[in-house]
Design a protein around this motif. Structure first.
Motif, PDB file in Angstrom:
ATOM      1  N   SER A 254      72.194  38.015  11.356  1.00  0.00           N
ATOM      2  CA  SER A 254      72.761  37.756  12.682  1.00  0.00           C
ATOM      3  C   SER A 254      74.245  38.129  12.721  1.00  0.00           C
ATOM      4  N   ARG A 255      74.884  38.219  11.551  1.00  0.00           N
ATOM      5  CA  ARG A 255      76.330  38.442  11.553  1.00  0.00           C
ATOM      6  C   ARG A 255      76.815  39.718  10.880  1.00  0.00           C
ATOM      7  N   GLU A 256      76.027  40.254   9.950  1.00  0.00           N
ATOM      8  CA  GLU A 256      76.523  41.398   9.185  1.00  0.00           C
ATOM      9  C   GLU A 256      75.511  42.535   9.093  1.00  0.00           C
ATOM     10  N   VAL A 257      76.072  43.726   8.840  1.00  0.00           N
ATOM     11  CA  VAL A 257      75.244  44.911   8.610  1.00  0.00           C
ATOM     12  C   VAL A 257      75.730  45.575   7.324  1.00  0.00           C
ATOM     13  N   LEU A 258      74.766  45.997   6.515  1.00  0.00           N
ATOM     14  CA  LEU A 258      75.088  46.740   5.314  1.00  0.00           C
ATOM     15  C   LEU A 258      74.463  48.125   5.456  1.00  0.00           C
ATOM     16  N   VAL A 259      75.233  49.167   5.126  1.00  0.00           N
ATOM     17  CA  VAL A 259      74.704  50.529   5.250  1.00  0.00           C
ATOM     18  C   VAL A 259      74.517  51.110   3.850  1.00  0.00           C
ATOM     19  N   ILE A 260      73.304  51.535   3.540  1.00  0.00           N
ATOM     20  CA  ILE A 260      73.047  52.140   2.229  1.00  0.00           C
ATOM     21  C   ILE A 260      72.706  53.620   2.399  1.00  0.00           C
ATOM     22  N   ASP A 261      73.437  54.483   1.721  1.00  0.00           N
ATOM     23  CA  ASP A 261      73.166  55.922   1.665  1.00  0.00           C
ATOM     24  C   ASP A 261      73.151  56.648   3.014  1.00  0.00           C
ATOM     25  N   PRO A 262      74.282  56.707   3.701  1.00  0.00           N
ATOM     26  CA  PRO A 262      74.329  57.565   4.900  1.00  0.00           C
ATOM     27  C   PRO A 262      74.455  59.014   4.439  1.00  0.00           C
ATOM     28  N   GLY A 263      73.341  59.737   4.345  1.00  0.00           N
ATOM     29  CA  GLY A 263      73.309  60.979   3.571  1.00  0.00           C
ATOM     30  C   GLY A 263      73.455  62.282   4.317  1.00  0.00           C
ATOM     31  N   SER A 264      73.406  62.254   5.655  1.00  0.00           N
ATOM     32  CA  SER A 264      73.324  63.545   6.347  1.00  0.00           C
ATOM     33  C   SER A 264      74.685  64.202   6.562  1.00  0.00           C
ATOM     34  N   PRO A 265      74.779  65.499   6.218  1.00  0.00           N
ATOM     35  CA  PRO A 265      75.998  66.250   6.503  1.00  0.00           C
ATOM     36  C   PRO A 265      75.986  66.836   7.916  1.00  0.00           C
ATOM     37  N   TYR A 266      74.918  66.610   8.664  1.00  0.00           N
ATOM     38  CA  TYR A 266      74.781  67.235   9.988  1.00  0.00           C
ATOM     39  C   TYR A 266      75.292  66.318  11.086  1.00  0.00           C
ATOM     40  N   GLU A 267      76.074  66.927  11.986  1.00  0.00           N
ATOM     41  CA  GLU A 267      76.782  66.149  13.011  1.00  0.00           C
ATOM     42  C   GLU A 267      75.833  65.369  13.935  1.00  0.00           C
ATOM     43  N   ASP A 268      74.746  66.006  14.368  1.00  0.00           N
ATOM     44  CA  ASP A 268      73.841  65.310  15.302  1.00  0.00           C
ATOM     45  C   ASP A 268      73.215  64.085  14.641  1.00  0.00           C
ATOM     46  N   GLU A 269      72.893  64.223  13.350  1.00  0.00           N
ATOM     47  CA  GLU A 269      72.286  63.100  12.629  1.00  0.00           C
ATOM     48  C   GLU A 269      73.306  61.998  12.368  1.00  0.00           C
ATOM     49  N   GLN A 270      74.529  62.420  12.046  1.00  0.00           N
ATOM     50  CA  GLN A 270      75.594  61.437  11.811  1.00  0.00           C
ATOM     51  C   GLN A 270      75.856  60.630  13.073  1.00  0.00           C
ATOM     52  N   GLN A 271      75.799  61.334  14.203  1.00  0.00           N
ATOM     53  CA  GLN A 271      76.046  60.668  15.484  1.00  0.00           C
ATOM     54  C   GLN A 271      74.936  59.662  15.802  1.00  0.00           C
ATOM     55  N   ALA A 272      73.687  60.082  15.553  1.00  0.00           N
ATOM     56  CA  ALA A 272      72.555  59.177  15.812  1.00  0.00           C
ATOM     57  C   ALA A 272      72.671  57.923  14.950  1.00  0.00           C
ATOM     58  N   LEU A 273      73.074  58.096  13.710  1.00  0.00           N
ATOM     59  CA  LEU A 273      73.226  56.951  12.810  1.00  0.00           C
ATOM     60  C   LEU A 273      74.358  56.038  13.288  1.00  0.00           C
ATOM     61  N   ALA A 274      75.492  56.656  13.628  1.00  0.00           N
ATOM     62  CA  ALA A 274      76.646  55.862  14.089  1.00  0.00           C
ATOM     63  C   ALA A 274      76.281  55.069  15.341  1.00  0.00           C
ATOM     64  N   GLU A 275      75.473  55.686  16.219  1.00  0.00           N
ATOM     65  CA  GLU A 275      75.047  54.981  17.438  1.00  0.00           C
ATOM     66  C   GLU A 275      74.186  53.771  17.087  1.00  0.00           C
ATOM     67  N   SER A 276      73.316  53.950  16.120  1.00  0.00           N
ATOM     68  CA  SER A 276      72.438  52.855  15.739  1.00  0.00           C
ATOM     69  C   SER A 276      73.224  51.706  15.102  1.00  0.00           C
ATOM     70  N   VAL A 277      74.192  52.071  14.261  1.00  0.00           N
ATOM     71  CA  VAL A 277      75.046  51.039  13.665  1.00  0.00           C
ATOM     72  C   VAL A 277      75.864  50.359  14.772  1.00  0.00           C
ATOM     73  N   GLY A 278      76.368  51.174  15.693  1.00  0.00           N
ATOM     74  CA  GLY A 278      77.144  50.646  16.818  1.00  0.00           C
ATOM     75  C   GLY A 278      76.322  49.666  17.645  1.00  0.00           C
ATOM     76  N   ASP A 279      75.042  49.973  17.805  1.00  0.00           N
ATOM     77  CA  ASP A 279      74.148  49.111  18.554  1.00  0.00           C
ATOM     78  C   ASP A 279      74.025  47.738  17.879  1.00  0.00           C
ATOM     79  N   LEU A 280      73.906  47.750  16.551  1.00  0.00           N
ATOM     80  CA  LEU A 280      73.834  46.474  15.811  1.00  0.00           C
ATOM     81  C   LEU A 280      75.156  45.713  15.935  1.00  0.00           C
TER      82      LEU A 280
END
Ligand code: ZN
Length: 491
Positions: A254-280
């Motif tokens: 309910s309070r924290e998020v841990l990110v393990i292995d953000p592996g993509s060098p591609y901008e579109d994928e990085q953005q999708a991941l950042a959006e998902s983390v942002g959503d949490l």
């Protein structure tokens, strides 16, 4: 390398007749642990279309594709649970249905001929469409699956036909969803969605609720929760075939998020991941840190982009032996040692115990949570393809010891690997990995004793099951085995 094209498939959410409409019972099956695809998962009966499904008549249906889907759904239901969802089937006794099933399985009679011969009719009104889900591109086997709600004919009792399924039971949707919430079972997204939707009751807007997500219309899920609070988020990476994606994990309370292995060098994928983390984060959570399981490029390629997207100050943690080779590329702020515990604040309590598990890479870390029996395995064990042990970073002796350590964990319910779907049969999968390596080792030793001297010669004798394209890779593995044999005093 692009992801594979999904194959057409159909599945049946079988409803128990006359069960409580506020919390209806469904027939939930467990897939055999031996299955390569989703072994050990809880699921609904179903499978791929057959060529004959396109020729099977279905009453009250004009669309050829829907007809084929209904035929496939009905046939799979019959093959897997012995339930025949047809009109005109009531006079058939249980014994007659069994002999029909035998005719079908032994191919004495094809499905459309069988229906025709016994004057049985499929009727589209008995199959309520409940969405089409496409397997995310992280799997080599992908399906475009049509889901149908079917009420079990009152006189028929489903039973698991031995083969692909291990067991099955009538269970209320609410109870089954509760089991998933308590991490007692693992299931793919459409199964969890169906259980959750049905648990709210058979209401007039049931189908609306079933199809109220874009994922029920063929858009693959990005956030996959095989277990609650563990989001598997596959990102496209330049990784080793057959994998096309690396799994990033977002573990949250309910309070924290841990990110393990953000592996993509591609901008579109990085953005999708950042959006998902942002959503949490938008729901009041903060990001604890980024953790790296190991130093390979397909596991670290998105670290800097995620740091940039979330504003500075996001720290990176890894083993010292991962930090060293990354010096100058990625700054590791904190070292994780074997047996360290990472405790996430908030609900539910998540305590991840770090395990230093070298073999694939010197600084490789796995993370084990005892409460739910969850193991984040990085590249030590994966849901797709094989693990490369490439010296000097890779070490076969260490690797086998790491696998033994994983094998000794109590209460394992699931393994979340760096590639491919979650592993729902953890102990049999680890055993398979260990015996595979032992078999290779024995064969390599034999080849050496029979006079093979170079890795290439050994590969030619031992890796007869591997395509010549993969021989260069196999030579690296042979080097690793030879090193181990030498260290063991066998050479
Ligand atoms: Zn790796």
């Amino acid at each position: 390398m692009t992801a594979t094209t999904p194959k057409d498939a159909a599945a049946v959410i079988l409803l128990r007749p006359n069960s409580n409409p506020n919390n209806p019972e469904v027939f939930l099956v467990r897939r055999s642990e031996k299955l390569a695809f989703l072994g050990g998962y809880h699921a609904f009966p179903g499978g791929q279309f057959d060529a004959e499904d396109a020729e099977t008549p279905v009453d009250n249906c004009n669309d050829p594709q829907t007809r084929a889907a209904i035929s496939a759904a009905a046939r799979e239901l019959f093959e897997e649970l012995g339930v025949l969802p047809v009109r005109g089937g009531d006079p058939l006794t249980k014994g007659q249905r069994e002999s029909l099933l035998d005719d079908l399985n032994s191919k004495r009679m094809a499905w459309p001929q069988l229906l025709n011969h016994y004057s049985l009719r499929l009727d589209a009104n008995d199959f309520t469409f409940a969405g089409r889900w496409v397997t995310p591109p992280f799997s080599a086997r992908r399906f475009d699956t049509w889901f149908f709600l079917v009420t079990c004919p009152a006189k028929q009792q489903p039973h698991v036909v031995p083969g692909e399924l291990e067991s099955g039971e009538w269970i209320s949707a609410g109870d089954a969803f509760g089991k998933w919430q308590r991490s007692e079972i693992i299931a793919v997204a459409p199964t969890v969605h169906a259980l959750q939707t049905l648990a709210a009751g058979i209401t007039p807007d049931l189908i609306e609720r079933f199809t109220a997500t874009p994922h029920a219309h063929g858009e693959p899920t990005r956030r996959i929760e095989f277990h609650p609070n563990y989001i598997c988020f596959p990102v496209r990476t330049p990784t080793r075939p057959p994998a096309t994606h690396t799994n990033c994990y977002l573990i949250y309370t309910s309070r924290e998020v841990l990110v393990i292995d953000p592996g993509s060098p591609y901008e579109d994928e990085q953005q999708a991941l950042a959006e998902s983390v942002g959503d949490l984060m938008s729901k009041g959570r903060s990001v604890r840190e980024i953790i790296l399981t190991h130093m390979h490029p397909d596991h670290i390629g998105g670290v800097k982009a995620l740091q940039a997207a979330l504003g500075g100050g996001l720290r990176v943690a890894a083993h010292r032996l991962t930090a060293e080779p990354l010096a100058g590329t990625i700054a590791v702020d904190r070292f994780i040692e074997d047996d360290d515990v990472i405790k996430l604040e908030g609900e539910p309590e998540i305590r991840l115990r770090a395990m230093h598990t070298p073999g694939h890479a010197r600084g490789h870390l796995c993370f084990y949570e005892a409460r739910t029996g969850t193991l984040i395995s990085g590249d030590n064990l994966v849901g797709l393809g094989s693990v490369l042990i490439d010296p000097p970073e890779g070490n076969m002796r260490d690797y086998l010891q790491s696998l033994e350590r994983m094998r000794a964990l109590p209460n394992l319910s699931v393994i979340f690997g760096g590639h491919g779907p979650a592993v729902g049969n953890p102990y049999s999968k680890i055993d398979e990995y260990i015996s595979h390596r032992q078999e290779r080792e024995a064969n390599i030793l034999e080849a050496v004793r029979e006079g093979a001297t170079t890795p290439a010669e050994i590969v030619a004798r031992v890796y007869t099951d591997v395509s010549p394209k993969a021989h260069a890779m196999a030579e690296r593995a042979v080097m690793a085995h030879l090193e181990k044999l030498e260290a063991d005093g066998m050479l």
